[in-house]
Design a protein around this motif. Sequence first.
Motif, PDB file in Angstrom:
ATOM      1  N   GLN A  86     -23.831  47.971  69.408  1.00 55.72           N
ATOM      2  CA  GLN A  86     -23.703  46.611  70.508  1.00 55.72           C
ATOM      3  C   GLN A  86     -22.418  46.734  70.937  1.00 55.72           C
ATOM      4  O   GLN A  86     -22.391  46.235  72.199  1.00 55.72           O
ATOM      5  CB  GLN A  86     -23.825  45.287  69.345  1.00 55.72           C
ATOM      6  N   GLN A  87     -21.221  46.930  70.171  1.00 56.38           N
ATOM      7  CA  GLN A  87     -19.940  47.263  70.697  1.00 56.38           C
ATOM      8  C   GLN A  87     -19.756  48.179  71.879  1.00 56.38           C
ATOM      9  O   GLN A  87     -19.188  47.807  72.950  1.00 56.38           O
ATOM     10  CB  GLN A  87     -18.737  47.783  69.687  1.00 56.38           C
ATOM     11  N   ILE A  88     -20.494  49.288  71.845  1.00 56.75           N
ATOM     12  CA  ILE A  88     -20.479  50.367  72.773  1.00 56.75           C
ATOM     13  C   ILE A  88     -21.258  49.639  74.140  1.00 56.75           C
ATOM     14  O   ILE A  88     -20.878  49.865  75.135  1.00 56.75           O
ATOM     15  CB  ILE A  88     -21.232  51.543  72.316  1.00 56.75           C
ATOM     16  N   LEU A 138     -19.724  49.003  77.827  1.00 56.86           N
ATOM     17  CA  LEU A 138     -20.426  49.786  78.846  1.00 56.86           C
ATOM     18  C   LEU A 138     -20.828  48.778  80.114  1.00 56.86           C
ATOM     19  O   LEU A 138     -20.443  48.973  80.972  1.00 56.86           O
ATOM     20  CB  LEU A 138     -21.731  50.661  78.383  1.00 56.86           C
ATOM     21  N   SER A 139     -21.237  47.749  79.667  1.00 63.23           N
ATOM     22  CA  SER A 139     -21.609  46.655  80.417  1.00 63.23           C
ATOM     23  C   SER A 139     -20.347  46.115  81.048  1.00 63.23           C
ATOM     24  O   SER A 139     -20.221  45.870  82.537  1.00 63.23           O
ATOM     25  CB  SER A 139     -22.149  45.321  79.621  1.00 63.23           C
ATOM     26  N   HIS A 140     -19.089  45.891  80.372  1.00 61.94           N
ATOM     27  CA  HIS A 140     -17.973  45.566  81.068  1.00 61.94           C
ATOM     28  C   HIS A 140     -17.455  46.606  82.139  1.00 61.94           C
ATOM     29  O   HIS A 140     -16.911  46.378  83.097  1.00 61.94           O
ATOM     30  CB  HIS A 140     -16.874  45.445  80.083  1.00 61.94           C
ATOM     31  N   LEU A 141     -17.397  47.755  81.656  1.00 61.50           N
ATOM     32  CA  LEU A 141     -16.986  48.792  82.594  1.00 61.50           C
ATOM     33  C   LEU A 141     -17.947  49.112  83.845  1.00 61.50           C
ATOM     34  O   LEU A 141     -17.372  49.151  84.831  1.00 61.50           O
ATOM     35  CB  LEU A 141     -17.005  50.207  81.877  1.00 61.50           C
TER      36      LEU A 141
END
Length: 64
Positions: free
Chosen positions: A2-4, A8-11
């Motif tokens: 979930q952290q990844i 990824l969503s933020h990036l």
Amino acid sequence: MQQIEERLSHLIRTVEELSDIVAAQQAEIDKLGRRVQMLMEREAQREAEGSGGVIYGDERPPHY
């Protein structure tokens, strides 16, 4: 995992924002380039006509 996905969503969001900024900057650069080109053409035309010379403060204009 979930952290990844969060990172990824933020990036992805950051890349999209940067892409919009770059596109806006490119549009501004294009607009400024057209203005510079127009001014260069206008100055070349002025020089070809022989007008638009610089008159200094202590210099008499040619019609005197």
